[in-house]
Scaffold this active site. Structure first.
Site, PDB file in Angstrom:
ATOM      1  N   LEU A  11      30.794  25.944  33.472  1.00  0.00           N
ATOM      2  CA  LEU A  11      31.615  24.593  33.398  1.00  0.00           C
ATOM      3  C   LEU A  11      32.650  24.800  32.459  1.00  0.00           C
ATOM      4  CD1 LEU A  11      28.782  21.963  33.760  1.00  0.00           C
ATOM      5  CD2 LEU A  11      30.605  22.607  35.585  1.00  0.00           C
ATOM      6  N   LYS A  47      38.839  38.113  32.632  1.00  0.00           N
ATOM      7  CA  LYS A  47      37.952  37.461  31.714  1.00  0.00           C
ATOM      8  C   LYS A  47      37.814  38.240  30.493  1.00  0.00           C
ATOM      9  CE  LYS A  47      33.649  39.099  33.633  1.00  0.00           C
ATOM     10  NZ  LYS A  47      32.604  38.594  34.392  1.00  0.00           N
ATOM     11  N   LYS A  50      37.996  36.692  46.546  1.00  0.00           N
ATOM     12  CA  LYS A  50      37.987  37.279  47.712  1.00  0.00           C
ATOM     13  C   LYS A  50      36.651  36.887  48.519  1.00  0.00           C
ATOM     14  CE  LYS A  50      35.384  41.121  47.880  1.00  0.00           C
ATOM     15  NZ  LYS A  50      34.816  42.343  47.724  1.00  0.00           N
ATOM     16  N   LYS A  53      24.670  35.880  48.788  1.00  0.00           N
ATOM     17  CA  LYS A  53      25.564  36.425  48.032  1.00  0.00           C
ATOM     18  C   LYS A  53      26.749  35.657  48.106  1.00  0.00           C
ATOM     19  CE  LYS A  53      27.818  38.819  45.095  1.00  0.00           C
ATOM     20  NZ  LYS A  53      28.097  40.056  44.493  1.00  0.00           N
ATOM     21  N   CYS A  88      36.093  39.351  42.700  1.00  0.00           N
ATOM     22  CA  CYS A  88      34.884  38.807  43.612  1.00  0.00           C
ATOM     23  C   CYS A  88      35.332  37.348  44.018  1.00  0.00           C
ATOM     24  CB  CYS A  88      33.668  38.768  42.618  1.00  0.00           C
ATOM     25  SG  CYS A  88      33.231  40.406  42.048  1.00  0.00           S
ATOM     26  N   PHE A 145      24.357  40.717  41.741  1.00  0.00           N
ATOM     27  CA  PHE A 145      24.896  39.665  41.115  1.00  0.00           C
ATOM     28  C   PHE A 145      25.328  40.126  39.630  1.00  0.00           C
ATOM     29  CE2 PHE A 145      21.420  38.444  44.219  1.00  0.00           C
ATOM     30  CZ  PHE A 145      22.372  37.515  44.974  1.00  0.00           C
ATOM     31  N   ALA A 197      36.252  24.893  31.749  1.00  0.00           N
ATOM     32  CA  ALA A 197      37.668  24.606  32.340  1.00  0.00           C
ATOM     33  C   ALA A 197      38.681  25.638  31.561  1.00  0.00           C
ATOM     34  CB  ALA A 197      38.128  23.264  31.844  1.00  0.00           C
ATOM     35  N   GLY A 198      39.655  25.933  32.403  1.00  0.00           N
ATOM     36  CA  GLY A 198      40.629  26.973  31.933  1.00  0.00           C
ATOM     37  C   GLY A 198      41.756  27.038  32.970  1.00  0.00           C
TER      38      GLY A 198
HETATM   39  C1  UGA Z   1      31.048  37.276  39.523  1.00  0.00           C
HETATM   40  C2  UGA Z   1      29.739  36.656  39.657  1.00  0.00           C
HETATM   41  O1  UGA Z   1      29.449  35.754  38.388  1.00  0.00           O
HETATM   42  C3  UGA Z   1      28.759  37.708  39.812  1.00  0.00           C
HETATM   43  O2  UGA Z   1      27.208  37.059  39.707  1.00  0.00           O
HETATM   44  C4  UGA Z   1      28.839  38.702  40.852  1.00  0.00           C
HETATM   45  O3  UGA Z   1      27.911  39.702  41.086  1.00  0.00           O
HETATM   46  C5  UGA Z   1      30.244  39.127  40.940  1.00  0.00           C
HETATM   47  O4  UGA Z   1      31.044  38.154  40.800  1.00  0.00           O
HETATM   48  C6  UGA Z   1      30.322  39.894  42.078  1.00  0.00           C
HETATM   49  O5  UGA Z   1      30.328  39.466  43.168  1.00  0.00           O
HETATM   50  O6  UGA Z   1      30.348  41.227  42.271  1.00  0.00           O
HETATM   51  P1  UGA Z   1      32.722  38.417  37.882  1.00  0.00           P
HETATM   52  O7  UGA Z   1      33.755  38.319  38.943  1.00  0.00           O
HETATM   53  O8  UGA Z   1      32.337  39.514  37.315  1.00  0.00           O
HETATM   54  O9  UGA Z   1      31.322  38.005  38.584  1.00  0.00           O
HETATM   55  O10 UGA Z   1      33.061  37.443  36.981  1.00  0.00           O
HETATM   56  P2  UGA Z   1      32.633  35.895  36.223  1.00  0.00           P
HETATM   57  O11 UGA Z   1      31.949  35.974  34.879  1.00  0.00           O
HETATM   58  O12 UGA Z   1      31.709  35.334  37.416  1.00  0.00           O
HETATM   59  O13 UGA Z   1      34.069  35.336  36.031  1.00  0.00           O
HETATM   60  C7  UGA Z   1      34.947  34.774  37.203  1.00  0.00           C
HETATM   61  C8  UGA Z   1      36.040  34.309  36.989  1.00  0.00           C
HETATM   62  O14 UGA Z   1      35.743  33.082  36.728  1.00  0.00           O
HETATM   63  C9  UGA Z   1      36.683  34.588  35.585  1.00  0.00           C
HETATM   64  O15 UGA Z   1      38.098  34.629  35.873  1.00  0.00           O
HETATM   65  C10 UGA Z   1      36.250  33.804  34.392  1.00  0.00           C
HETATM   66  O16 UGA Z   1      37.083  33.671  33.586  1.00  0.00           O
HETATM   67  C11 UGA Z   1      36.396  32.590  35.438  1.00  0.00           C
HETATM   68  N1  UGA Z   1      35.323  31.460  34.773  1.00  0.00           N
HETATM   69  C12 UGA Z   1      34.047  31.873  34.570  1.00  0.00           C
HETATM   70  C13 UGA Z   1      36.030  30.165  34.542  1.00  0.00           C
HETATM   71  O17 UGA Z   1      37.148  30.027  34.529  1.00  0.00           O
HETATM   72  N2  UGA Z   1      34.924  29.359  34.116  1.00  0.00           N
HETATM   73  C14 UGA Z   1      33.737  29.375  33.762  1.00  0.00           C
HETATM   74  O18 UGA Z   1      32.857  28.701  33.320  1.00  0.00           O
HETATM   75  C15 UGA Z   1      33.206  30.802  34.175  1.00  0.00           C
END
Ligand code: UGA
Length: 434
Positions: A252, A322, A265, A206, A262, A154, A254-255
């Site tokens: 939560l 990110k 996909k 997952k 991940c 995770f 917004a963007g």
């Molecule tokens: C995500 C999950 O958070 C991990 O728990 C999981 O293990 C991983 O996928 C995986 O399957 O390997 P990750 O893809 O590294 O992790 O990145 P996140 O931090 O989850 O962000 C994903 C996207 O959502 C980014 O583009 C981020 O900018 C966006 N995001 C995230 C938002 O737009 N708003 C948010 O509040 C949070």
């Protein structure tokens, strides 16, 4: 008790998992068939940027607990437990390409000489553990005992070491009791709650978790659209919602939509496998649509303000999907750049870590200028966009940025900046949902 562990695949998941297992005292051998990667690791280099990883790898290699090899057989032979952490890339129809997993399962089978626990760490569709079991049984040279465990990871890129060292939970999916004790021993030093379940449930945990997090983001992005129309502030709404413990404030924000290797996909894969199992997951299809619309809405916002995008110089702060990573796979920031370029804009781009990874997919040229210092991006720009939530962007000299720009338009695609502060500097500020 320290165990001998083999990890197949030295990508984000494999390398970080291997390093963290070594850090807590296990003896780890990481295998990868990419000769370049292994050579780099042998030379003390790290193929990815991940905060804290380089130090962790160096320390554990020096302590003799972490080794690298190109040979899967070597990793299988010398380990009690073998973790599969190879890529599971998406296919055009949303399903997952499991050929790397299948190939590793066959390689493991060919090297098995005695009982081993084979653990699937890669994110895979439900029922993959059963297929891995079948494959190993089919290709094993002699009749050997083994167990297959689903143990999804995770970790978030950018926070991977922390997430791995301090996990919320450990999921152990297995079809029988034999591997449970060994898996619990491996994870004992991490002091996290352990869930023992069947392999299919573990695999679904997952996909269901990642899809739910993506749903949370699309939900707040939809709320942001309503906030904009109503003159409300989505950050305030998220704050108020998030204080309800049943909801929680995280994910939560917004963007410009979610990206990365991940969420897009895994959502597509979960929709696909659900449909193959006979369930039409309409809710998750809507999560995908909202995410796509979020980009359309943001581009329209820039277009509405600039009127004509052709030949407008736009500064883009952020290229990674990110903060805290050099990963640009499925990056909304890059998609935004492509959209702006498609309408004839001229871009000045910067990212603190992802310039090298972005160059091959967003080639520099007359319309795309890579700028070394974030502070120099605004020079000569008609508008500036924040596309990735790198915290350092908030501490730019914004008064200077304003002076350097031709027009004071600031589009904050990540709601990183304070509207009042920016307006007091003379900017016309447009965030998302506020
Ligand atoms: C995500 C999950 O958070 C991990 O728990 C999981 O293990 C991983 O996928 C995986 O399957 O390997 P990750 O893809 O590294 O992790 O990145 P996140 O931090 O989850 O962000 C994903 C996207 O959502 C980014 O583009 C981020 O900018 C966006 N995001 C995230 C938002 O737009 N708003 C948010 O509040 C949070």
């Amino acid at each position: 008790m320290a165990k001998r562990l083999g990890i197949i695949g030295t990508g984000y998941v494999g390398l970080v998992t291997g390093a963290c297992f070594a850090e807590v005292g296990h003896h780890v051998i990481c295998a990868d068939n990419n000769a370049g990667k292994i050579a780099m690791l042998h030379a003390g280099g790290i193929p990815i940027y991940e905060p804290g990883l380089e130090e962790l790898v160096r320390r554990n290699v020096a302590a003799g607990r972490l080794r690298f090899t190109q040979s899967t057989a070597e990793a299988v032979d010398g380990s009690e437990v073998i973790f599969i952490a190879v890529p599971t890339p998406p296919q055009p129809d949303g399903s997952v390409d499991l050929s790397f997993i299948e190939a590793v399962a066959r390689e493991i089978a060919a090297s098995l000489t005695g009982y081993r626990i084979i653990v699937d760490k890669s994110t895979v569709p439900v029922k993959t553990a059963e297929k891995v079991s079948e494959t190993i049984r089919r290709y094993a040279k002699t009749k050997v005992d083994f167990d297959v465990v689903s143990n999804p990871e995770f970790l978030r890129e950018g926070f991977a070491v922390d997430d791995l060292m301090k996990p919320d939970r450990i999921v152990i999916g297995t079809s029988g009791p034999r591997p449970v004790a060994a898996m619990k021993e491996i994870y004992a030093p991490f002091h996290a709650p352990v869930i023992v379940t069947d392999t299919s449930s573990a695999e679904l945990i997952k996909h269901a978790a990642n899809s739910f997090l993506a749903l949370k983001i699309s939900y707040i992005n939809a709320v942001a659209a309503v906030c904009e129309a109503a003159g409300a502030n989505v950050s305030e709404v998220a704050h108020g919602m998030g204080m309800d413990e049943r909801i929680g404030r995280r994910f939560l924000n917004a963007g410009i939509g979610f990206g990365g290797s991940c969420f897009p996909k895994d959502l597509a894969a979960f929709i696909k496998i659900s449909s193959q199992l006979g369930y039409d997951f309409r809710l998750l299809k809507e999560v995908q649509s909202i995410n796509a619309e979020q980009m359309d809405r943001f581009v329209s916002k820039v277009r509405d303000a600039l009127w004509v995008l052709r030949d407008k110089r736009i500064g883009v702060l952020g290229l990674a999907f990110k903060q805290n990573t050099d990963d640009v796979r499925q990056s909304p920031a890059l998609e935004l750049c492509r959209r702006l370029l498609g309408e004839g804009a001229l871009l000045r781009v910067h990212d603190p870590r992802a310039m090298e990874t972005a160059r091959p997919v967003l080639p520099p040229g007359p319309a795309v200028e890579y700028v070394e210092a974030a502070q120099d991006v605004p020079v000569g720009c008609d508008a500036l966009v924040i596309a990735t939530e790198w915290p350092e962007f908030a501490s730019l000299d914004w008064a200077k940025a304003r002076r350097d720009m031709v027009a004071p338009l600031l589009f904050d695609g990540r709601n990183l900046l304070d509207r009042a502060a920016m307006e007091s500097q003379g900017f016309i500020y447009r965030g998302v949902g506020r």
